[in-house]
Design an enzyme around this catalytic site. Structure first.
Site, mmCIF file in Angstrom:
data_model
loop_
_atom_site.group_PDB
_atom_site.id
_atom_site.type_symbol
_atom_site.label_atom_id
_atom_site.label_comp_id
_atom_site.label_asym_id
_atom_site.label_seq_id
_atom_site.Cartn_x
_atom_site.Cartn_y
_atom_site.Cartn_z
ATOM 1 N N CYS A 175 0.837 -1.191 0.000
ATOM 2 C CA CYS A 175 0.000 0.000 0.000
ATOM 3 C C CYS A 175 0.882 1.255 0.000
ATOM 4 C CB CYS A 175 -0.946 -0.055 1.206
ATOM 5 S SG CYS A 175 -2.081 1.320 1.349
ATOM 6 N N ASP A 222 -9.148 -3.520 -6.914
ATOM 7 C CA ASP A 222 -8.568 -2.280 -6.386
ATOM 8 C C ASP A 222 -8.527 -1.204 -7.485
ATOM 9 O OD1 ASP A 222 -7.280 -0.434 -4.806
ATOM 10 O OD2 ASP A 222 -5.404 -1.553 -4.649
ATOM 11 N N HIS A 253 -7.727 -4.517 -2.396
ATOM 12 C CA HIS A 253 -6.583 -3.813 -1.854
ATOM 13 C C HIS A 253 -6.281 -4.430 -0.483
ATOM 14 C CE1 HIS A 253 -3.946 -0.276 -1.511
ATOM 15 N NE2 HIS A 253 -4.254 -0.309 -0.223
#
Length: 285
Positions: A175, A222, A253
């Site tokens: 991330c 995502d 995600h």
């Protein structure tokens, strides 16, 4: 779980939305505040599930370390195989949740796979990652982007300088850390391998600077992050940068984070991690 809820939670954790705004919108999706709070409890990370490799595993050694950063002393968590030797070295870069038990566990997983691994704490200058979620979010919002990047670049220098490193460097990030992994690939010519998980892509103008092999992992659901894939892939091809690109259909995600409730996808996580370890063994051995 309703994809709209997961997308809202993603917006909350990354934009970020203020908590009261997020809860109000979540309540509309779930039918009320009681239901919203119940759903939120399943979405938020559960660090009780964080340990897959014990900190006292007798096959590895783990310790807290510090190294000189940009106007601060950086803190980090380091692990490596117990036997003395020189090991391929990996910087592990956390999500926008700081250096937490899950990232420490990921660091130990790399040690168990035969690497010297260190996870720096981006919030070192503030005393380290706090346990309070609201405070942590506020601190991340105050980070200086350039100084933070330099702190992670210096982390690579620190690993390379250690007597238990073989001098071959890689990075893996998730991330926020995936985006930082891309930045390290752009800004550290000696990097051998960079593995961003669902991370924001670098400026395409910077892609020709990459000397490392890049292995990219994305969740098929995502949409926010995946919007940048086509331009990044085109730039990698034009610059003749060696890369591997994997999109895991149906995965969200944060699909690799086994403390992330319904966003965790065990099959995708294990497949992506196996590919990560294989690349590191090829490039850092």
């Amino acid at each position: 779980m309703d994809q709209r809820i997961i997308n809202l939670f993603d917006e909350y954790t990354h934009v970020p939305l203020k908590r009261d705004v997020f809860l109000s919108r979540l309540a509309k999706l779930t039918g009320g505040m009681t239901a919203a709070l119940a759903v939120l409890s399943t979405l938020e990370v559960n660090y009780a599930q964080a340990q897959t490799v014990a900190g006292q595993d007798d096959r590895i050694m783990a310790e807290r370390v510090t190294y000189p950063g940009s106007d601060t002393t950086m803190k980090g968590y380091l692990a490596r195989p117990k036997a003395n030797g020189k090991y391929g070295s990996v910087v592990v870069i956390h999500e926008n949740r700081g250096l937490n038990p899950h990232i420490e566990d990921v660091t130990r997983r790399l040690a168990l796979a035969g690497f010297l691994a260190m996870a720096p704490d981006a919030l070192s200058a503030a005393g380290g990652t706090p346990t309070d979620e609201t405070q942590m979010r506020e601190l991340f919002g105050k980070l200086d982007a350039e100084k933070t990047k330099q702190n992670f670049l210096k982390g690579l220098d620190y690993l390379k300088s250690r007597p238990d490193s073989n001098g071959k460097l890689g990075c893996v990030g998730f991330c926020w850390g995936g985006a930082m992994s891309n930045q390290l690939a752009v800004n550290y010519p000696d990097l051998k391998a960079a593995v961003p998980f669902y991370g924001r892509q670098p400026d395409v103008a910077d892609v020709p600077k990459i000397k490392a092999t890049v292995q990219l992992h994305y969740g098929g659901m995502d949409e926010r992050v995946n919007a940048g894939i086509p331009a990044y892939e085109e730039a990698l091809k034009k610059a003749n940068v060696p890369y591997q690109l994997y999109v895991y259909e149906g995965a969200q995600h944060a699909f690799h984070n086994d403390t992330a409730g319904p966003r965790y996808n065990e099959a995708a996580a294990k497949l992506a991690w196996g590919r990560t370890i294989a690349l590191f063994k090829e490039k850092l051995g």
